[in-house]
Scaffold this motif. Structure first.
Motif, mmCIF file in Angstrom:
data_model
loop_
_atom_site.group_PDB
_atom_site.id
_atom_site.type_symbol
_atom_site.label_atom_id
_atom_site.label_comp_id
_atom_site.label_asym_id
_atom_site.label_seq_id
_atom_site.Cartn_x
_atom_site.Cartn_y
_atom_site.Cartn_z
ATOM 1 N N PRO B 329 38.631 31.562 37.672
ATOM 2 C CA PRO B 329 38.417 32.911 37.123
ATOM 3 C C PRO B 329 38.047 33.930 38.203
ATOM 4 C CG PRO B 329 37.273 31.287 35.809
ATOM 5 C CD PRO B 329 37.781 30.572 37.028
ATOM 6 N N VAL B 330 37.209 33.489 39.169
ATOM 7 C CA VAL B 330 36.815 34.395 40.255
ATOM 8 C C VAL B 330 38.051 34.786 41.051
ATOM 9 C CG1 VAL B 330 35.323 34.649 42.266
ATOM 10 C CG2 VAL B 330 34.600 33.212 40.351
ATOM 11 N N SER B 331 38.849 33.767 41.404
ATOM 12 C CA SER B 331 40.067 34.024 42.181
ATOM 13 C C SER B 331 40.991 34.967 41.438
ATOM 14 C CB SER B 331 40.809 32.720 42.450
ATOM 15 O OG SER B 331 40.221 32.079 43.538
ATOM 16 N N VAL B 332 41.169 34.687 40.146
ATOM 17 C CA VAL B 332 42.099 35.503 39.359
ATOM 18 C C VAL B 332 41.607 36.942 39.310
ATOM 19 C CG1 VAL B 332 43.015 35.888 37.043
ATOM 20 C CG2 VAL B 332 42.984 33.591 38.006
ATOM 21 N N ALA B 333 40.289 37.103 39.122
ATOM 22 C CA ALA B 333 39.724 38.446 39.070
ATOM 23 C C ALA B 333 39.997 39.177 40.387
ATOM 24 C CB ALA B 333 38.229 38.391 38.791
ATOM 25 N N PHE B 334 39.754 38.507 41.500
ATOM 26 C CA PHE B 334 39.972 39.141 42.802
ATOM 27 C C PHE B 334 41.454 39.407 43.052
ATOM 28 C CE2 PHE B 334 35.624 37.883 43.947
ATOM 29 C CZ PHE B 334 35.219 39.034 44.582
ATOM 30 N N VAL B 335 42.290 38.437 42.656
ATOM 31 C CA VAL B 335 43.732 38.615 42.852
ATOM 32 C C VAL B 335 44.216 39.808 42.056
ATOM 33 C CG1 VAL B 335 45.989 37.631 42.312
ATOM 34 C CG2 VAL B 335 44.270 36.242 43.454
ATOM 35 N N LEU B 336 43.690 39.946 40.838
ATOM 36 C CA LEU B 336 44.070 41.080 39.995
ATOM 37 C C LEU B 336 43.670 42.384 40.661
ATOM 38 C CD1 LEU B 336 45.420 40.618 37.315
ATOM 39 C CD2 LEU B 336 43.305 41.289 36.193
ATOM 40 N N PHE B 337 42.436 42.402 41.169
ATOM 41 C CA PHE B 337 41.945 43.594 41.850
ATOM 42 C C PHE B 337 42.818 43.912 43.063
ATOM 43 C CE2 PHE B 337 39.293 45.116 45.398
ATOM 44 C CZ PHE B 337 39.002 46.373 44.903
ATOM 45 N N MET B 338 43.116 42.866 43.848
ATOM 46 C CA MET B 338 43.922 43.057 45.060
ATOM 47 C C MET B 338 45.331 43.520 44.695
ATOM 48 S SD MET B 338 42.323 42.876 47.737
ATOM 49 C CE MET B 338 43.788 43.129 48.725
ATOM 50 N N SER B 339 45.851 42.991 43.605
ATOM 51 C CA SER B 339 47.215 43.364 43.212
ATOM 52 C C SER B 339 47.282 44.838 42.869
ATOM 53 C CB SER B 339 47.679 42.526 42.032
ATOM 54 O OG SER B 339 47.787 41.192 42.448
ATOM 55 N N VAL B 340 46.245 45.316 42.169
ATOM 56 C CA VAL B 340 46.207 46.746 41.830
ATOM 57 C C VAL B 340 46.108 47.564 43.115
ATOM 58 C CG1 VAL B 340 44.910 48.535 40.645
ATOM 59 C CG2 VAL B 340 45.225 46.325 39.577
ATOM 60 N N LEU B 341 45.272 47.087 44.025
ATOM 61 C CA LEU B 341 45.125 47.778 45.313
ATOM 62 C C LEU B 341 46.448 47.783 46.069
ATOM 63 C CD1 LEU B 341 42.709 49.058 46.811
ATOM 64 C CD2 LEU B 341 42.612 46.991 48.173
ATOM 65 N N GLU B 342 47.155 46.634 45.985
ATOM 66 C CA GLU B 342 48.431 46.515 46.689
ATOM 67 C C GLU B 342 49.490 47.441 46.091
ATOM 68 O OE1 GLU B 342 49.381 44.892 49.560
ATOM 69 O OE2 GLU B 342 47.211 44.805 49.669
ATOM 70 N N LEU B 343 49.361 47.720 44.782
ATOM 71 C CA LEU B 343 50.275 48.684 44.166
ATOM 72 C C LEU B 343 50.114 50.031 44.850
ATOM 73 C CD1 LEU B 343 50.116 48.124 40.319
ATOM 74 C CD2 LEU B 343 52.076 47.887 41.819
ATOM 75 N N LEU B 344 48.860 50.374 45.100
ATOM 76 C CA LEU B 344 48.567 51.631 45.789
ATOM 77 C C LEU B 344 49.099 51.579 47.218
ATOM 78 C CD1 LEU B 344 46.991 54.348 45.826
ATOM 79 C CD2 LEU B 344 45.069 53.061 46.716
ATOM 80 N N VAL B 345 48.813 50.439 47.889
ATOM 81 C CA VAL B 345 49.243 50.291 49.280
ATOM 82 C C VAL B 345 50.773 50.357 49.375
ATOM 83 C CG1 VAL B 345 49.324 48.686 51.232
ATOM 84 C CG2 VAL B 345 47.196 49.025 49.990
ATOM 85 N N ALA B 346 51.452 49.754 48.386
ATOM 86 C CA ALA B 346 52.920 49.753 48.392
ATOM 87 C C ALA B 346 53.440 51.178 48.447
ATOM 88 C CB ALA B 346 53.445 49.048 47.145
ATOM 89 N N PHE B 347 52.833 52.050 47.614
ATOM 90 C CA PHE B 347 53.257 53.444 47.606
ATOM 91 C C PHE B 347 52.831 54.131 48.890
ATOM 92 C CE2 PHE B 347 52.522 57.914 46.844
ATOM 93 C CZ PHE B 347 53.720 58.299 46.275
#
Lengths: 164, 370
Positions: B329-347
Motif C-alpha cells: 500500500p505504501v509503494s502504491v501510494a507513492f507510485v500514484l503520487f509519482m505518476s501524477v508528478l510525472e504527468l506534470l513532468v511529461a508536459f
C-alpha cells in the motif's frame, strides 16, 4: 555507461520517424490548422472592428438625429415666434387701419351731417323767411284794411310823442 | 478521441488497481528471467510471487532492464511480443524475428539465420564464431537496425499523433470559422499556447516558419512521455528517456538553429566585441556554446524522464526488497503520487524542450540594431 550510449538503430529509426512525422504533420495538419486558426482570429477581429465601427456610426447617427431634432425644435420655435409677431403685427395693423377707417367714416359722417344740417337750416331759414313775410303781409293787409283803427293808432302814437 | 470520460469513468479506481497489478506481474516475471528461476508451468501471479520472494531480488538489474531498450516487448506473465530484428552484417542484411533468439523459458539461445549465428547478449546482438564463442571482430561490424521496443513504441506514438492531428485538421476543414469542438478544443489551446507563448516571444516576427518544427517537437515529446507513463502495452517503453532519441531531437535542433543563423549570429560567434588577443579563446568558447546548448537539451530530457521511471520502479521494487506485501500500500501510494508528478513532468519537459528550441532559434534569427 550502457544507459548513455546511443544505439545506432534507435538513432536511425528516431530520425526517420521524426522526419516523417514532421513532414506529414506540416503538410496535413499544421498548415491547415494554423491557417484556420489565423483566419478565424482575423475574422473575429474583423467582426469586432466592424461592430465597433457600427457602434460609432450609430452613435454619430444618434448625435446627428439629436442635433437635427434640436435644430428642428429651434426652427419651430423661431417660426412660432415669428408667426406670433406677425399675427400681433397684423392684428395691430388691422386695428389701426380699422380705427383710422372708422375715424375717417365718422369724420365724413360728421361733415355730411353738418352739410345736411346747414342745408336744412338754410332751407328752414328760407321757409321761415317766406312764411314770416307771408304772415307779415297777411297781418299788414289785415291791419291796413281798418282805417279807423289806423287813425286811432296814429293819433295815439302822436299823443305819445311829445315834441320837446 | 475524447479522453475526459476516462476521469469520469466509475471504474477508474478499479482500472488503476488493475494497472498497478499488471505492473507488478511484469516486474515479477522479469525478475524471474534475470534470476533464472526454474521454469514454472503455472503462470498465475500468486505462484510467481512466491517464487520471487524465495529468491534474491536485485533491483538495479530489474530497473535498468526496464528503462533500457529491448528486442522483445514484454506484455504480461510469460507473454512477450517478438519484434523484428534487422541486422546489417558483413555478410549482408539479415531480418528475422527476435523470438528466434530466446527459448521457451525466455533464455537467450544462439540462432543461425544462414548468414551468421547470433546471440542476444543482454540486448546486444553478437555474432558467434563457429566454435560457439562470441566473434568480437565480426560483432564490431554488426549494425543493429532492429525494431526494438523503443522503436515500436515510438511508431505507436507517431501513429497516435498522426491520428489525433489529422482528425483535428479535418475538423478545421469541416468547421470553417466555427468554435472548436471535441478533440479540436483539446489541441487548439496547446497550439495557440505554443504559438503565442513560445514561438512569438522567443523568435519574433519570423516565427511562422518554425511553427511546424516546434509543434512537432512538442507533441512528439509529450505523447512519448505520456505513453511511457502507461505501465502496460502500448506504453511502458522509455522512449524519451533514451539518449539516442533525445540525441536525434537535439541534433535536429542544432542543425535547424545553425542553418537559420543570420550574419549577426555568426558575427557574434566569430567577431565578438572583445580585444583581438581574446578572439581565439572566444572562438573556442562560442563554438563549444553552439554544441553545448543542444547537448543540454539532450541530457535534460533524457535525465528527467529516466529519473521518473527509475523512481517509480524503485518504489515498486521496495515490495520485493522488503519481501512483504504489507509494504505494497505504501509503494502504491507513492507510485500514484509519482505518476501524477510525472504527468506534470511529461508536459513540462516537452514544454521546456520546445521553449529552449524556440529561444535558440530566436538568438540565431534575431536582427541586431547597434
Amino acid at each position: 555507461m550502457e544507459l548513455v550510449t546511443p544505439s545506432i538503430g534507435l538513432v536511425f529509426w528516431t530520425l526517420v520517424s521524426f522526419l516523417i512525422l514532421l513532414v506529414m504533420l506540416k503538410k496535413l495538419a499544421w498548415k491547415p490548422v494554423l491557417t484556420a486558426i489565423h483566419d478565424r482570429e482575423r475574422s473575429i477581429e474583423d467582426a469586432l472592428n466592424k461592430a465597433e465601427i457600427a457602434r460609432e456610426e450609430i452613435a454619430a447617427l444618434t448625435n446627428q438625429n439629436e442635433s437635427l431634432l434640436k435644430q428642428a425644435r429651434a426652427e419651430r420655435d423661431e417660426i412660432l415666434k415669428q408667426a406670433k409677431i406677425l399675427k400681433d403685427q397684423i392684428v395691430a395693423e388691422a386695428k389701426a387701419s380699422a380705427q383710422s377707417e372708422g375715424n375717417k367714416m365718422i369724420e365724413k359722417a360728421k361733415i355730411e351731417i353738418n352739410n345736411q344740417k346747414v342745408a336744412a337750416l338754410s332751407e328752414v331759414k328760407t321757409q321761415v323767411a317766406a312764411l314770416s313775410l307771408e304772415i307779415a303781409e297777411k297781418v299788414l293787409r289785415d291791419q291796413f284794411s281798418d282805417k279807423k283803427a289806423q287813425e286811432s293808432l296814429v293819433t295815439k302814437l302822436l299823443n305819445d310823442v311829445k315834441l320837446n | 478521441m475524447e479522453f475526459s470520460h476516462i476521469l469520469n469513468y466509475k471504474n477508474f479506481r478499479k482500472t488503476t488497481l488493475l494497472a498497478v497489478f499488471l505492473l507488478f506481474s511484469s516486474i515479477n516475471s522479469f525478475a524471474e528471467t534475470v534470476l533464472e528461476v526454474a521454469p514454472h508451468t503455472e503462470t498465475s501471479a500468486h505462484s510467481e510471487t512466491t517464487a520471487v520472494v524465495e529468491e534474491k531480488f536485485d533491483p538495479t538489474t530489474t530497473i535498468l532492464e526496464h528503462i533500457s531498450d529491448g528486442h522483445s516487448w514484454h506484455l504480461f506473465g510469460h507473454t512477450s511480443i517478438s519484434l523484428p530484428v534487422i541486422l546489417c552484417t558483413p555478410n549482408g542484411l539479415d531480418i528475422f524475428s527476435s523470438g528466434n533468439l530466446v527459448n521457451e523459458h525466455h533464455e537467450a539461445v544462439p540462432y543461425n539465420s544462414g548468414k551468421n549465428t547470433y546471440l542476444n547478449e543482454e540486448e546486444h546482438i553478437k555474432i558467434l564464431a563457429s566454435d560457439g564463442k562470441i566473434d568480437e571482430e565480426a560483432s564490431a561490424k554488426l549494425y543493429d537496425f532492429s525494431i526494438t521496443k523503443n522503436v515500436a513504441a515510438m511508431f505507436i506514438a507517431v501513429i497516435v499523433i498522426l491520428l489525433v492531428f489529422l482528425s483535428v485538421a479535418g475538423a478545421y476543414k469541416k468547421r470553417v470559422g466555427l468554435a472548436p469542438k471535441g478533440l479540436q478544443s483539446f489541441a487548439e489551446p496547446l497550439i495557440i499556447f505554443i504559438r503565442d507563448d513560445i514561438a512569438r516571444p522567443n523568435i519574433g516576427y519570423k516565427y511562422e516558419k518554425f511553427m511546424p518544427l516546434l509543434l512537432t517537437i512538442f507533441f512528439f515529446i509529450w505523447f512519448n512521455n505520456l505513453l511511457g507513463l502507461i505501465p502496460i502495452f502500448p506504453g511502458s517503453a522509455n522512449v524519451t528517456g533514451n539518449i539516442a532519441v533525445t540525441m536525434v531531437l537535439a541534433a535536429i535542433v542544432l542543425v535547424v538553429v545553425n542553418l537559420n543563423g543570420n550574419k549577426y549570429y555568426w558575427a557574434h560567434i566569430f567577431k565578438p566585441d572583445v580585444p583581438f588577443w581574446l578572439l581565439p579563446i572566444m572562438w573556442i568558447v562560442e563554438i563549444i556554446g553552439i554544441f553545448s546548448k543542444p547537448f543540454a537539451l539532450m541530457i535534460r530530457l533524457f535525465a528527467n524522464i529516466t529519473a521518473g521511471h527509475i523512481i517509480v520502479l524503485s518504489l515498486v521494487s521496495l515490495i520485493f526488497i522488503f519481501k512483504s506485501l504489507a509494504i505494497a500500500p505504501v509503494s502504491v501510494a507513492f507510485v500514484l503520487f509519482m505518476s501524477v508528478l510525472e504527468l506534470l513532468v511529461a508536459f513540462l519537459q516537452a514544454f521546456i524542450f520546445t521553449m529552449l528550441t524556440a529561444l535558440f532559434i530566436g538568438t540565431a534569427v534575431e536582427e541586431h540594431h547597434h
